[in-house]
Every structure is written in structure tokens, then in C-alpha cells.
Write an enzyme that holds these catalytic residues in place. Sequence first.
Site, PDB file in Angstrom:
ATOM      1  N   GLU A  52      22.168  16.677 -49.055  1.00 34.03           N
ATOM      2  CA  GLU A  52      23.124  16.029 -49.525  1.00 34.03           C
ATOM      3  C   GLU A  52      23.859  15.346 -48.193  1.00 34.03           C
ATOM      4  O   GLU A  52      24.591  16.246 -47.799  1.00 34.03           O
ATOM      5  CB  GLU A  52      24.343  16.443 -50.571  1.00 34.03           C
ATOM      6  CG  GLU A  52      23.553  16.971 -51.691  1.00 34.03           C
ATOM      7  CD  GLU A  52      23.037  15.773 -52.659  1.00 34.03           C
ATOM      8  OE1 GLU A  52      23.619  14.663 -52.332  1.00 34.03           O
ATOM      9  OE2 GLU A  52      22.447  15.908 -53.596  1.00 34.03           O
ATOM     10  N   CYS A  62      32.173  12.402 -49.274  1.00 32.23           N
ATOM     11  CA  CYS A  62      31.055  11.920 -48.870  1.00 32.23           C
ATOM     12  C   CYS A  62      30.991  10.466 -49.638  1.00 32.23           C
ATOM     13  O   CYS A  62      30.093   9.452 -49.141  1.00 32.23           O
ATOM     14  CB  CYS A  62      29.589  12.765 -49.105  1.00 32.23           C
ATOM     15  SG  CYS A  62      29.755  13.356 -50.561  1.00 32.23           S
ATOM     16  N   GLU A 102      29.632   6.049 -40.857  1.00 34.13           N
ATOM     17  CA  GLU A 102      30.541   6.965 -41.745  1.00 34.13           C
ATOM     18  C   GLU A 102      31.755   7.429 -40.662  1.00 34.13           C
ATOM     19  O   GLU A 102      31.417   8.066 -39.611  1.00 34.13           O
ATOM     20  CB  GLU A 102      29.613   8.251 -42.548  1.00 34.13           C
ATOM     21  CG  GLU A 102      30.742   9.310 -43.184  1.00 34.13           C
ATOM     22  CD  GLU A 102      29.691  10.146 -43.595  1.00 34.13           C
ATOM     23  OE1 GLU A 102      29.130  10.858 -42.950  1.00 34.13           O
ATOM     24  OE2 GLU A 102      29.827  10.368 -45.165  1.00 34.13           O
ATOM     25  N   LYS A 157      26.070  30.343 -46.182  1.00 37.59           N
ATOM     26  CA  LYS A 157      26.650  30.182 -44.754  1.00 37.59           C
ATOM     27  C   LYS A 157      27.789  28.864 -45.190  1.00 37.59           C
ATOM     28  O   LYS A 157      27.274  28.077 -44.821  1.00 37.59           O
ATOM     29  CB  LYS A 157      25.867  30.219 -43.641  1.00 37.59           C
ATOM     30  CG  LYS A 157      26.580  30.146 -42.436  1.00 37.59           C
ATOM     31  CD  LYS A 157      26.117  29.536 -41.350  1.00 37.59           C
ATOM     32  CE  LYS A 157      26.632  27.866 -41.135  1.00 37.59           C
ATOM     33  NZ  LYS A 157      28.005  28.002 -40.685  1.00 37.59           N
ATOM     34  N   SER A 160      26.098  16.560 -42.506  1.00 38.18           N
ATOM     35  CA  SER A 160      25.957  15.386 -41.888  1.00 38.18           C
ATOM     36  C   SER A 160      24.497  14.959 -41.759  1.00 38.18           C
ATOM     37  O   SER A 160      23.420  16.031 -41.875  1.00 38.18           O
ATOM     38  CB  SER A 160      26.496  15.406 -40.177  1.00 38.18           C
ATOM     39  OG  SER A 160      25.780  16.373 -39.496  1.00 38.18           O
TER      40      SER A 160
HETATM   41  P1  NDP Z   1      27.656  19.451 -40.114  1.00 39.60           P
HETATM   42  O1  NDP Z   1      26.503  18.751 -40.573  1.00 39.60           O
HETATM   43  O2  NDP Z   1      27.472  19.772 -38.583  1.00 39.60           O
HETATM   44  O3  NDP Z   1      28.008  20.978 -40.707  1.00 39.60           O
HETATM   45  C1  NDP Z   1      27.615  21.228 -42.138  1.00 39.60           C
HETATM   46  C2  NDP Z   1      27.181  22.670 -42.218  1.00 39.60           C
HETATM   47  O4  NDP Z   1      25.874  22.907 -41.447  1.00 39.60           O
HETATM   48  C3  NDP Z   1      28.073  23.599 -41.515  1.00 39.60           C
HETATM   49  O5  NDP Z   1      27.933  24.961 -42.397  1.00 39.60           O
HETATM   50  C4  NDP Z   1      27.588  23.846 -40.304  1.00 39.60           C
HETATM   51  O6  NDP Z   1      27.981  24.961 -39.678  1.00 39.60           O
HETATM   52  C5  NDP Z   1      26.060  24.207 -40.664  1.00 39.60           C
HETATM   53  N1  NDP Z   1      25.131  23.526 -39.538  1.00 39.60           N
HETATM   54  C6  NDP Z   1      25.415  22.836 -38.368  1.00 39.60           C
HETATM   55  N2  NDP Z   1      24.256  22.745 -37.508  1.00 39.60           N
HETATM   56  C7  NDP Z   1      23.487  23.454 -38.117  1.00 39.60           C
HETATM   57  C8  NDP Z   1      21.835  23.821 -38.200  1.00 39.60           C
HETATM   58  N3  NDP Z   1      21.346  23.112 -37.123  1.00 39.60           N
HETATM   59  N4  NDP Z   1      21.197  24.383 -38.964  1.00 39.60           N
HETATM   60  C9  NDP Z   1      21.701  24.681 -40.133  1.00 39.60           C
HETATM   61  N5  NDP Z   1      23.135  24.700 -40.323  1.00 39.60           N
HETATM   62  C10 NDP Z   1      23.958  24.039 -39.516  1.00 39.60           C
HETATM   63  O7  NDP Z   1      28.927  18.694 -40.159  1.00 39.60           O
HETATM   64  P2  NDP Z   1      30.175  18.592 -39.420  1.00 39.60           P
HETATM   65  O8  NDP Z   1      31.132  19.877 -40.027  1.00 39.60           O
HETATM   66  O9  NDP Z   1      29.976  18.770 -38.033  1.00 39.60           O
HETATM   67  O10 NDP Z   1      30.796  17.246 -39.466  1.00 39.60           O
HETATM   68  C11 NDP Z   1      30.317  16.119 -38.961  1.00 39.60           C
HETATM   69  C12 NDP Z   1      30.090  14.813 -39.759  1.00 39.60           C
HETATM   70  O11 NDP Z   1      29.386  15.202 -40.838  1.00 39.60           O
HETATM   71  C13 NDP Z   1      31.519  14.287 -40.392  1.00 39.60           C
HETATM   72  O12 NDP Z   1      32.030  13.642 -39.386  1.00 39.60           O
HETATM   73  C14 NDP Z   1      31.019  13.688 -41.746  1.00 39.60           C
HETATM   74  O13 NDP Z   1      30.421  12.288 -41.134  1.00 39.60           O
HETATM   75  C15 NDP Z   1      29.720  14.142 -42.025  1.00 39.60           C
HETATM   76  N6  NDP Z   1      29.870  15.230 -43.313  1.00 39.60           N
HETATM   77  C16 NDP Z   1      29.354  14.936 -44.170  1.00 39.60           C
HETATM   78  C17 NDP Z   1      29.497  15.675 -45.444  1.00 39.60           C
HETATM   79  C18 NDP Z   1      29.217  15.302 -46.736  1.00 39.60           C
HETATM   80  O14 NDP Z   1      29.578  15.647 -47.712  1.00 39.60           O
HETATM   81  N7  NDP Z   1      28.122  14.557 -46.699  1.00 39.60           N
HETATM   82  C19 NDP Z   1      30.507  16.814 -45.286  1.00 39.60           C
HETATM   83  C20 NDP Z   1      30.943  17.351 -44.125  1.00 39.60           C
HETATM   84  C21 NDP Z   1      30.648  16.359 -42.950  1.00 39.60           C
HETATM   85  P3  NDP Z   1      29.252  25.107 -38.836  1.00 39.60           P
HETATM   86  O15 NDP Z   1      30.355  24.476 -39.301  1.00 39.60           O
HETATM   87  O16 NDP Z   1      29.325  26.430 -38.267  1.00 39.60           O
HETATM   88  O17 NDP Z   1      28.750  24.046 -37.331  1.00 39.60           O
END
Ligand code: NDP
Length: 516
Positions: free
Chosen positions: A285, A319, A421, A211, A264
Site C-alpha cells: 500500500e 495516503c 505526493e 516492524k 512510500s
Molecule cells: P518509508 O516508506 O521510508 O517507511 C515506511 C516503513 O518502511 C517504515 O517502517 C520504515 O522503517 C520501513 N522501511 C524503510 N526502508 C525499508 C526497507 N528498505 N525495507 C523494509 N522496510 C523499510 O516512509 P517514510 O516514513 O520515510 O515516509 C516518506 C514518504 O512516504 C512520505 O513523505 C509519504 O510521501 C510516504 N508515506 C506514505 C504512506 C502511506 O500510507 N502510503 C505512509 C507514510 C509515508 P523506518 O521508519 O525505520 O525507516
Amino acid sequence: MTSAADSTTATEAIGQAAASFSGPAVDARAALTLPYTHVDDVFIDGAWVPARGTGRNPVTDPATGQVWGSVPDGTPEDIDAAVGAARRAFDGGWSRLAPSERAAYLLRIADEVDKRAEELSLTNTRENGSPVSESKGAAANAASIFRYFATLADYLEREDVRPFPRGGGESVVRRDPVGVCALIAPWNFPINLMVIKLAPALLAGCTVVMKPASPTPLSFRLIVDAVAAAGVPAGVVNLVTGSGRLGDTLVRHPAVDKVAFTGSTPVGRKIAAACGELLRPVTLELGGKSSAIVLPDADLDAMSSGLVRSCMRNTGQTCYISTRILAPAGRYDEVVDMVTATIAAGVQGDPLDPATVFGPAATESQYRTVLEYLEVGRAEGARATTGGRTARLGGGLEGGFFVEPTVFADVTPSMRISREEIFGPVISVLKYTDVDEAVALANNTEFGLGGLVFGTDQDAALAVADRMDTGSVGINFFASNHSAPFGGRHNSGLGTEYGIEGLNAYLSYKSIHRRP
Ligand code: NDP
């Protein structure tokens, strides 16, 4: 499949569009034909098939703020069908192929990915605003990940026989694939953060349901096309698009054996809690707030040349980057001046322009988050030496999610901008008096993902790197090496990706005891 153009490459198409457009960048975009393919479908059991529900999720170009596509908002029924297909493919033979046979598929996938390099780059850029100077390497990197994991087939095939330490028998250690894996990726590197899960899972003999993040559902479709073109058997690889709620359905599906997630920390915690309850293995991660320690003997010219890559890569949406720069008190002003000048010199603009260094934030919500942090930084007493507000660009980019690349000086360790972050183009520069204090400041964080040491004396820099409580540290540069383990400590995650260690995360061990 719609390709960039029948008689021109996608890059030529951009060049022509740019040359012919005298006005807004949106017109150039309209003239650009990208592969916009299978957009009514999900990929289940070896075929693109219509999603079961009628809901759609928009895809927005963050450089203009305009919606340019949409994909199905998948349903629990789609997840059920995808997991069912993955289960059948696992039981039906993929898990029993020799690792070298699966490695041959990985090599074919890599070749197919290479063929799609331009489309992958441009689609990636249009869905998340990564400058093409960044996204143009995505396909080569993805192909390299598939090829690297193919080389580990030998490791899986090697007989591992261990005598009982007190004699009387031996154990044959089998490395079995863990089963059906749920792979969930974020939007910042939509191709590679999924491929780094997919490649080891496939080599190990697992089957997968993926996904992608809602803002970036398109580029990965081209990787799935590459998988299909490589002849990977039906059901081994499945893709469903949809919201975070759908991700939760996937994580909890009873027939899923393992979860791998990048995103996140708050969502990672929720997934960890669900997997804990289910006793389901999980790799996470998560976020970071990494520090770059500038040692007193650092070469600031050399540091400047790699600064964007190490500390503000992908417009700060990476990240592991070190967005906290720790400078020695005696060289503080010099470091602030160098960082300010380097960041101010980076071109901000249309991410489709090869000269662009800084693009927009990937989503409107991320844009608002970054602007809030700029307010917080000012309110806390930090001094913006460059940037500090929303960026107003013309030429059709007025609706884009641009924030000025920002450097804050006079930052103290207790400020939120120094601890949390931000995930945007914001660097904080802090002062330290001696190296012990620098190490303590670097380690005084809830995270532990990346880090850097800048110094001329390599041995001294290595000694400081050894004291940093983090999963990876670079000396004078940072890059991810997919043959070396990458993982976060503390709130940055659980488990490891990359390298043999990353492959092990998709294995389940079995010891067969015997008396020869
Ligand atoms: P999220 O953690 O919300 O999303 C990452 C993935 O998880 C997306 O595919 C999302 O789907 C999915 N997801 C969301 N909620 C759930 C759940 N309950 N169970 C399973 N999967 C889920 O990241 P965001 O896109 O909202 O970014 C927010 C913050 O996260 C950023 O500001 C940054 O600080 C951090 N981040 C860190 C990253 C890294 O590489 N470590 C990468 C991206 C973000 P959907 O998009 O459909 O919500």
C-alpha cells in the site's frame, strides 16, 4: 505496566495538567504520565525480552521537537529469533486451529484493545502529532477491524467443492495460511495500518513478525499487550523495533513466506524487487495523489463540512486523501473561496488539545519536505490563498514541526505540487472546462489510490466515479470501510487489503482432486 494514572484517567490527567500549567505546553506534557512500557524490550515468543543489541532509537514529540523516549534499535539476531519463534508457532499448531477458534482470539484481542483506548490515543499523539480528535478513534477502529475479520471465519470454514466442468470428478479447494508474515507499517497511522495486516493474518492462520516505523514505535506496544492479554499462544505475534535497514533484513529473511508493507513508493519498489527475486508474495500500500472532482451542481456547504476529513485528514498525512481539487471554471473562484475559508478556520495547535484540527508534521524530515514543496509551489507560480509557510506557535510549541495549512490556487496540471505526493497540509485547486477534462486530469497521475466526486445528482456523480482510474472513490465523502477492498493502482501499490480480498492475501490455495 505504568498506566496513565492509578486514580485518574489519562484524559483527566491531561485536563489537570492543562489546568495547572500557566506556561509552556511542555510542562503539561511533563505532567502527563503515559504508558511508557517495555521500552528496553522486543516481543518475541510470547514475552517482552531485552533486545540483543545496545543501540537505541529516539522517540520525538513532534509538537515540541523534544525527545521523550527511546526504544531498542533491533539487530538481525532479534529478527532471526522473532522469525524462528513465528515459524515454530506456525508449525506447532496455530495454523491448524479451526478458523472459528482463531476468531475467538480476535474477539478477545478486540476487547483488550478497547480497554487501552485512552493510552493508545495519547501515545499515538505524542509520537506522531496526530490530533487527539483523530487518534481518539484509533482503538475503536482497531477493535472493529479485529471483530470484522472474526466474522470471516465462516468463509474459511465453508467447504468449497468444485466439479470438473466436463464431469468425471471434483476438486476440494483448501485455503491454507501462507505462513510466516513480515508486517511493516509507516508512522502516519501507526496502530491501524499494522492492525489491518495483523487481523487477517491471524485469522488466516499465519504467524507474524512486525516492524513499526522508527518515529512511532510506542503505541503499537499497547496492541501487543492486548494480544498477550488475550492469551494468543507464544510465537504467533512478534514485534521488533529498528531502522529501515532492519526492515530489509526482515523482508529477506529465508523463513519469511509473505510480506505486507505500507509506506512510500520508493521503499515499496525496493521491497517488491527483493520479493520478486525471492518469489515471495507481497502486498504493497503506497503513496497517492488523489483528486476530488467538484461537479457543477456540487453543494459547497456540504463539501465544506467534510473537507478536512476528505482532503486534509491527519494534517495531510493520509495516503488516500484528495489533495488535488478540480473545480469547474464557472465556479472556480467560489470553490477556492470555500476551500480557503474552511482550511483557514481549522484550529492549528497542540495535538493534545481536543479542539485542535491541524497538528504538526510527524517528523522533522517530513516538516522540511513540506516546506520545500511550499517553495516549489510559489516558484512554479501557484498562489497561496491561506498559509504557505512554517507556523510559529508559542506556549512551549516553538520547537514543533508545524506548517501552516495551505491552499494553492492557480495550480496547473504540470506543476510538481499538483503531481507529487506532498504528505502534508497542502491542497491544490485546479480548473477544468468540462467533465471529460476533469476525468482526464484526475486520471493523469502516476498514482491510483483514492478520489472523490462532489455532486448533488448521485447518478451523475456515480458515473464520473466509474470513470476514475483508482482503487477507491468516495461520493461526497471519503472513509475507509474495512469490509470493502482497499488497494492502489499503478504506483500506489500491489494487491489489496481490507475485506475478504484482504484476507485472501494471507492464504495459499490447494486443490485436492477426487472422484466421489
Ligand atoms: P518509508 O516508506 O521510508 O517507511 C515506511 C516503513 O518502511 C517504515 O517502517 C520504515 O522503517 C520501513 N522501511 C524503510 N526502508 C525499508 C526497507 N528498505 N525495507 C523494509 N522496510 C523499510 O516512509 P517514510 O516514513 O520515510 O515516509 C516518506 C514518504 O512516504 C512520505 O513523505 C509519504 O510521501 C510516504 N508515506 C506514505 C504512506 C502511506 O500510507 N502510503 C505512509 C507514510 C509515508 P523506518 O521508519 O525505520 O525507516
